[in-house]
Write an enzyme that holds these catalytic residues in place. Structure first.
Site, mmCIF file in Angstrom:
data_model
loop_
_atom_site.group_PDB
_atom_site.id
_atom_site.type_symbol
_atom_site.label_atom_id
_atom_site.label_comp_id
_atom_site.label_asym_id
_atom_site.label_seq_id
_atom_site.Cartn_x
_atom_site.Cartn_y
_atom_site.Cartn_z
ATOM 1 N N LYS A 173 0.864 -1.176 0.000
ATOM 2 C CA LYS A 173 0.000 0.000 0.000
ATOM 3 C C LYS A 173 0.905 1.231 0.000
ATOM 4 C CE LYS A 173 -2.447 1.377 3.618
ATOM 5 N NZ LYS A 173 -3.656 1.560 4.465
HETATM 6 C C1 R5P Z 1 -2.870 4.921 8.543
HETATM 7 O O1 R5P Z 1 -3.546 5.172 9.481
HETATM 8 C C2 R5P Z 1 -3.175 3.695 7.801
HETATM 9 O O2 R5P Z 1 -2.073 3.172 7.156
HETATM 10 C C3 R5P Z 1 -4.335 3.831 6.833
HETATM 11 O O3 R5P Z 1 -4.723 2.516 6.570
HETATM 12 C C4 R5P Z 1 -3.955 4.463 5.498
HETATM 13 O O4 R5P Z 1 -3.439 5.744 5.657
HETATM 14 C C5 R5P Z 1 -5.166 4.484 4.542
HETATM 15 O O5 R5P Z 1 -6.098 5.367 5.016
HETATM 16 P P1 R5P Z 1 -6.333 6.798 4.309
HETATM 17 O O6 R5P Z 1 -7.020 6.522 2.970
HETATM 18 O O7 R5P Z 1 -7.230 7.521 5.286
HETATM 19 O O8 R5P Z 1 -4.993 7.438 4.137
#
Ligand code: R5P
Length: 260
Positions: A173
């Site tokens: 990710k």
């Molecule tokens: C951080 O809190 C996590 O890695 C989240 O899963 C990631 O940032 C994805 O969430 P967002 O779309 O809110 O950035």
């Protein structure tokens, strides 16, 4: 790759489209009751029908998610810092593989902080997690978290994503950036993008569209869904891009109609 690992991955990245809409609500592990996640069970419940997988912590899962819901769980298994410290990179593995199996995790998620003071610890955390995950057929999602001083450009995100894959991550990710196709080309495993801070719905749809157009298999989006005034409609609009082949403009047109 063992049948179990392939089966778990197929639950997350759907075989019919090769794509994924993951809902991320793990923010509280270092941000506390962040906006939109004050009552995560209430926030998540109406969204689950439209998510392929749910990324969250064991605390939220055990306490407020209905165990009767059939949705693959991507379990946040790293932590140990909070927004009160300057350096978020000093994370450790905070969930045992036994507890991840017990809770029926379909994947294990941790952050790596390439270029941060604790770079080595987070990368060796990833390596060990991949060893444990492989032993039990559970895939690992590596989150290329970005330290405050790091820039989210293709060079940095390409480096972090490739290192994650080299160490054994099954999914990465990262963030969308200019030249994102180079990040995808240099990463031998599927990439999903985080949405990042809340932006206008129209722009978030363009983010999702540009990312999958550049080769991401989908999104692992949180704030741009659960902080939207129309979260249910927003996740459906994102789905229409990721799985339905719609452009951002078509998805936006649908969303405008859906929210009146
Ligand atoms: C951080 O809190 C996590 O890695 C989240 O899963 C990631 O940032 C994805 O969430 P967002 O779309 O809110 O950035």
């Amino acid at each position: 790759m063992d049948w179990g690992m392939r089966n778990r991955l197929a639950g997350i990245i759907k075989p019919d489209t090769g794509r994924c809409v993951m809902l991320a609500v793990d923010h509280g592990y270092f941000q506390g009751p962040t906006t939109g996640l004050e009552r995560p069970g209430d926030t998540v419940a109406p969204l689950l029908d439209y998510a392929d997988a749910l990324m969250l912590t064991r605390g939220v899962l055990r306490n407020v998610i209905d165990p009767g819901r059939r949705i693959p769980i991507v379990l946040r298994v790293s932590g140990g810092t909070s927004i009160l410290v300057d350096d978020l990179s000093d994370e450790e593995i905070t969930v045992s593989i036994e507890d991840a199996i017990r809770i029926n995790a379909s994947a294990l998620a941790l952050s790596i902080f390439v270029g941060s003071p604790h770079e080595k610890e987070t990368l060796t955390n990833l390596a060990r997690l991949c060893d444990d995950g492989h032993k039990y057929g559970i895939p690992v999602l590596a989150v290329t978290a970005v330290g405050k001083e790091m820039s989210r450009d293709a060079r940095y995100l390409g480096l972090a994503s490739r290192i994650a894959a080299e160490l054994g991550a099954h999914i990465v990710k990262t963030y969308y950036c200019e030249g994102f196709e180079k990040v995808v080309a240099g990463c031998p495993v599927p990439i999903v993008i985080a949405g990042g801070k809340k932006i206008e719905e129209r722009d978030a749809l363009t983010l999702a569209y540009d990312a999958v157009s550049a080769g991401a298999v989908g999104v692992d989006m949180g704030r741009n869904i659960f902080q939207s005034k129309w979260p249910v409609q927003m996740i459906q609009a994102v789905r229409s891009i990721v799985h339905g082949g719609k452009t951002d403009a078509e998805a936006w047109e649908w969303l405008e109609g859906a929210i009146g």
